[in-house]
Scaffold this motif. Structure first.
Motif, mmCIF file in Angstrom:
data_model
loop_
_atom_site.group_PDB
_atom_site.id
_atom_site.type_symbol
_atom_site.label_atom_id
_atom_site.label_comp_id
_atom_site.label_asym_id
_atom_site.label_seq_id
_atom_site.Cartn_x
_atom_site.Cartn_y
_atom_site.Cartn_z
ATOM 1 N N ILE A 280 -17.656 4.126 72.103
ATOM 2 C CA ILE A 280 -18.417 3.663 70.932
ATOM 3 C C ILE A 280 -18.410 2.145 70.757
ATOM 4 O O ILE A 280 -19.237 1.608 70.015
ATOM 5 C CB ILE A 280 -17.901 4.325 69.634
ATOM 6 C CG1 ILE A 280 -16.491 3.827 69.279
ATOM 7 C CG2 ILE A 280 -17.934 5.844 69.758
ATOM 8 C CD1 ILE A 280 -15.999 4.289 67.911
ATOM 9 N N LYS A 281 -17.505 1.458 71.415
ATOM 10 C CA LYS A 281 -17.348 0.011 71.210
ATOM 11 C C LYS A 281 -18.666 -0.759 71.340
ATOM 12 O O LYS A 281 -18.997 -1.582 70.464
ATOM 13 C CB LYS A 281 -16.294 -0.543 72.163
ATOM 14 C CG LYS A 281 -15.988 -2.019 71.950
ATOM 15 C CD LYS A 281 -14.885 -2.478 72.903
ATOM 16 C CE LYS A 281 -14.590 -3.958 72.728
ATOM 17 N NZ LYS A 281 -13.501 -4.410 73.644
ATOM 18 N N PRO A 282 -19.449 -0.539 72.396
ATOM 19 C CA PRO A 282 -20.703 -1.304 72.486
ATOM 20 C C PRO A 282 -21.750 -0.886 71.459
ATOM 21 O O PRO A 282 -22.699 -1.636 71.203
ATOM 22 C CB PRO A 282 -21.196 -1.001 73.913
ATOM 23 C CG PRO A 282 -20.485 0.221 74.340
ATOM 24 C CD PRO A 282 -19.211 0.284 73.582
ATOM 25 N N ILE A 283 -21.576 0.288 70.861
ATOM 26 C CA ILE A 283 -22.543 0.798 69.888
ATOM 27 C C ILE A 283 -22.285 0.235 68.495
ATOM 28 O O ILE A 283 -23.209 -0.180 67.794
ATOM 29 C CB ILE A 283 -22.502 2.341 69.843
ATOM 30 C CG1 ILE A 283 -22.778 2.934 71.233
ATOM 31 C CG2 ILE A 283 -23.503 2.875 68.809
ATOM 32 C CD1 ILE A 283 -22.566 4.438 71.305
ATOM 33 N N ILE A 284 -21.009 0.219 68.088
ATOM 34 C CA ILE A 284 -20.681 -0.128 66.695
ATOM 35 C C ILE A 284 -20.860 -1.606 66.378
ATOM 36 O O ILE A 284 -20.850 -1.996 65.208
ATOM 37 C CB ILE A 284 -19.254 0.319 66.328
ATOM 38 C CG1 ILE A 284 -18.202 -0.409 67.190
ATOM 39 C CG2 ILE A 284 -19.116 1.823 66.485
ATOM 40 C CD1 ILE A 284 -16.755 -0.060 66.808
ATOM 41 N N ALA B 235 -20.089 5.900 60.520
ATOM 42 C CA ALA B 235 -19.007 6.619 59.853
ATOM 43 C C ALA B 235 -18.461 7.649 60.830
ATOM 44 O O ALA B 235 -19.086 7.944 61.855
ATOM 45 C CB ALA B 235 -19.518 7.293 58.582
ATOM 46 N N PHE B 236 -17.309 8.216 60.503
ATOM 47 C CA PHE B 236 -16.696 9.247 61.343
ATOM 48 C C PHE B 236 -16.596 10.560 60.577
ATOM 49 O O PHE B 236 -16.352 10.581 59.368
ATOM 50 C CB PHE B 236 -15.284 8.843 61.764
ATOM 51 C CG PHE B 236 -15.220 7.762 62.804
ATOM 52 C CD1 PHE B 236 -15.664 7.991 64.093
ATOM 53 C CD2 PHE B 236 -14.708 6.510 62.487
ATOM 54 C CE1 PHE B 236 -15.601 6.991 65.062
ATOM 55 C CE2 PHE B 236 -14.627 5.513 63.440
ATOM 56 C CZ PHE B 236 -15.082 5.756 64.733
ATOM 57 N N ARG C 23 -16.790 -4.199 63.940
ATOM 58 C CA ARG C 23 -17.324 -3.758 62.654
ATOM 59 C C ARG C 23 -16.580 -2.496 62.204
ATOM 60 O O ARG C 23 -16.404 -1.560 62.990
ATOM 61 C CB ARG C 23 -18.813 -3.463 62.817
ATOM 62 C CG ARG C 23 -19.527 -3.092 61.507
ATOM 63 C CD ARG C 23 -20.900 -2.501 61.795
ATOM 64 N NE ARG C 23 -21.763 -3.462 62.459
ATOM 65 C CZ ARG C 23 -22.866 -3.972 61.917
ATOM 66 N NH1 ARG C 23 -23.227 -3.612 60.697
ATOM 67 N NH2 ARG C 23 -23.623 -4.812 62.588
ATOM 68 N N GLN C 24 -16.153 -2.465 60.955
ATOM 69 C CA GLN C 24 -15.400 -1.334 60.433
ATOM 70 C C GLN C 24 -16.361 -0.209 60.004
ATOM 71 O O GLN C 24 -17.509 -0.462 59.647
ATOM 72 C CB GLN C 24 -14.565 -1.764 59.224
ATOM 73 C CG GLN C 24 -13.554 -2.865 59.528
ATOM 74 C CD GLN C 24 -12.475 -2.404 60.497
ATOM 75 O OE1 GLN C 24 -11.749 -1.457 60.237
ATOM 76 N NE2 GLN C 24 -12.379 -3.087 61.632
ATOM 77 N N PRO C 25 -15.912 1.041 60.029
ATOM 78 C CA PRO C 25 -16.780 2.133 59.573
ATOM 79 C C PRO C 25 -17.067 2.067 58.076
ATOM 80 O O PRO C 25 -16.316 1.432 57.319
ATOM 81 C CB PRO C 25 -15.976 3.398 59.919
ATOM 82 C CG PRO C 25 -14.567 2.949 60.061
ATOM 83 C CD PRO C 25 -14.616 1.523 60.523
ATOM 84 N N LEU C 26 -18.137 2.726 57.677
ATOM 85 C CA LEU C 26 -18.475 2.805 56.256
ATOM 86 C C LEU C 26 -17.579 3.803 55.537
ATOM 87 O O LEU C 26 -17.271 3.638 54.353
ATOM 88 C CB LEU C 26 -19.933 3.253 56.078
ATOM 89 C CG LEU C 26 -21.030 2.355 56.629
ATOM 90 C CD1 LEU C 26 -22.385 3.033 56.438
ATOM 91 C CD2 LEU C 26 -21.015 0.987 55.941
ATOM 92 N N HIS C 27 -17.163 4.840 56.259
ATOM 93 C CA HIS C 27 -16.464 5.937 55.604
ATOM 94 C C HIS C 27 -15.811 6.831 56.667
ATOM 95 O O HIS C 27 -16.237 6.843 57.823
ATOM 96 C CB HIS C 27 -17.457 6.757 54.779
ATOM 97 C CG HIS C 27 -16.836 7.538 53.665
ATOM 98 N ND1 HIS C 27 -16.473 6.964 52.467
ATOM 99 C CD2 HIS C 27 -16.506 8.849 53.557
ATOM 100 C CE1 HIS C 27 -15.961 7.892 51.668
ATOM 101 N NE2 HIS C 27 -15.955 9.049 52.319
ATOM 102 N N LEU C 28 -14.806 7.584 56.223
ATOM 103 C CA LEU C 28 -14.159 8.594 57.074
ATOM 104 C C LEU C 28 -14.254 9.941 56.367
ATOM 105 O O LEU C 28 -13.794 10.085 55.235
ATOM 106 C CB LEU C 28 -12.695 8.223 57.324
ATOM 107 C CG LEU C 28 -11.829 9.277 58.038
ATOM 108 C CD1 LEU C 28 -12.378 9.591 59.429
ATOM 109 C CD2 LEU C 28 -10.375 8.807 58.118
ATOM 110 N N PHE C 29 -14.846 10.933 57.046
ATOM 111 C CA PHE C 29 -14.927 12.300 56.544
ATOM 112 C C PHE C 29 -13.972 13.164 57.367
ATOM 113 O O PHE C 29 -14.026 13.139 58.603
ATOM 114 C CB PHE C 29 -16.349 12.856 56.674
ATOM 115 C CG PHE C 29 -17.388 12.098 55.893
ATOM 116 C CD1 PHE C 29 -17.638 12.405 54.565
ATOM 117 C CD2 PHE C 29 -18.118 11.078 56.490
ATOM 118 C CE1 PHE C 29 -18.609 11.710 53.845
ATOM 119 C CE2 PHE C 29 -19.080 10.379 55.786
ATOM 120 C CZ PHE C 29 -19.335 10.689 54.452
#
Length: 241
Positions: free
Chosen positions: A63-67, A73-74, A97-103
């Protein structure tokens, strides 16, 4: 505006395919992006992971090149929750970049310590008996030797890395929220435990309980998707002001 990626991680023994049906329930501005773990699905020819952290490293490299170029979010269920949580911790220690949220669903937080039963060390027939107690395993699979010969090694490999996983405590908390989903009849996960997910975030940590066992998510996709949609919509709306 690019779509928000919802990276989805499966339960033990599961593949990316379990999330494909989610796509018709998730808002059009969110792209359901199931992450395939090694040893199953389109990666069935690859060796199983040696540890949870090796799975985390593999997913991070994916995911590194995508985020770098999109919000994301996860979502993780059961074993997928542990991997998602450790991915968030790995990303927290980088400049990414940090995620918006963790589910999270079907799992108590890794900071809760339990005595492991090491089910992965049981003979196959006893192992399957224990797995069936969680629900979600069809009679067709149990009675089909060919399917068992494929499925059991995957499941045992996943259980082994879960059982050997060691949570490392730290004082850092996520600067984004965590949403928790839980099955009321889950024989392995209890409300007083999932409530402790709130200790891992500086923001809100709502808990939603549903009728059903460990695999309640199979029957509650529309309801879960609605919560995911409204949560992400609220985050995006606040960020535009």
């Amino acid at each position: 505006m690019s779509k928000i990626k919802l990276f989805c991680l499966p339960h033990a023994g599961g593949s990316a395919a379990i999330y494909y049906k989610w796509k018709k329930y998730i808002d059009s501005n969110i792209e359901v992006t199931p992450l395939e773990l090694a040893g199953r699905g389109r990666r069935i020819s690859e060796s199983f992971y040696e540890s949870i952290l090796s799975a985390v490293d593999g997913m991070y490299n994916t995911i590194k090149p995508i985020i770098r170029d999109c919000d994301y979010a996860f979502y993780g269920h059961s074993m997928g929750t542990i991997i998602a949580f450790e991915l968030c911790r790995k990303i927290m220690d980088t400049n990414e970049r940090q995620p918006l949220h963790l589910f999270v669903s079907g799992r108590y937080p890794p900071s809760i310590k339990r005595a492991e039963r090491y089910l992965s060390r049981l003979p196959d027939n006893m192992f399957l008996e224990e797995i069936c107690k969680l629900g979600g395993t069809s009679d067709e699979l149990i009675k089909n030797k060919e399917l068992c010969d494929i499925f059991v090694p995957i499941l045992k490999a996943d259980y082994r890395i879960i059982e050997e996983y060691k949570y490392i405590d730290c004082d850092k908390k996520f600067n984004y929220g965590i949403t928790v989903f839980n099955g009321k009849a889950d024989p392995e996960v209890f409300y007083n435990e999932v409530k402790e997910w709130e200790k891992h975030t500086l923001l809100q940590c709502p808990i939603y309980e549903f009728e059903g066992d460990h695999f309640f998510i199979n029957d509650k996709i529309p309801e879960i998707a609605e919560i995911i949609n409204s949560t992400i919509d609220c985050i995006i709306s606040k960020s535009t002001y």
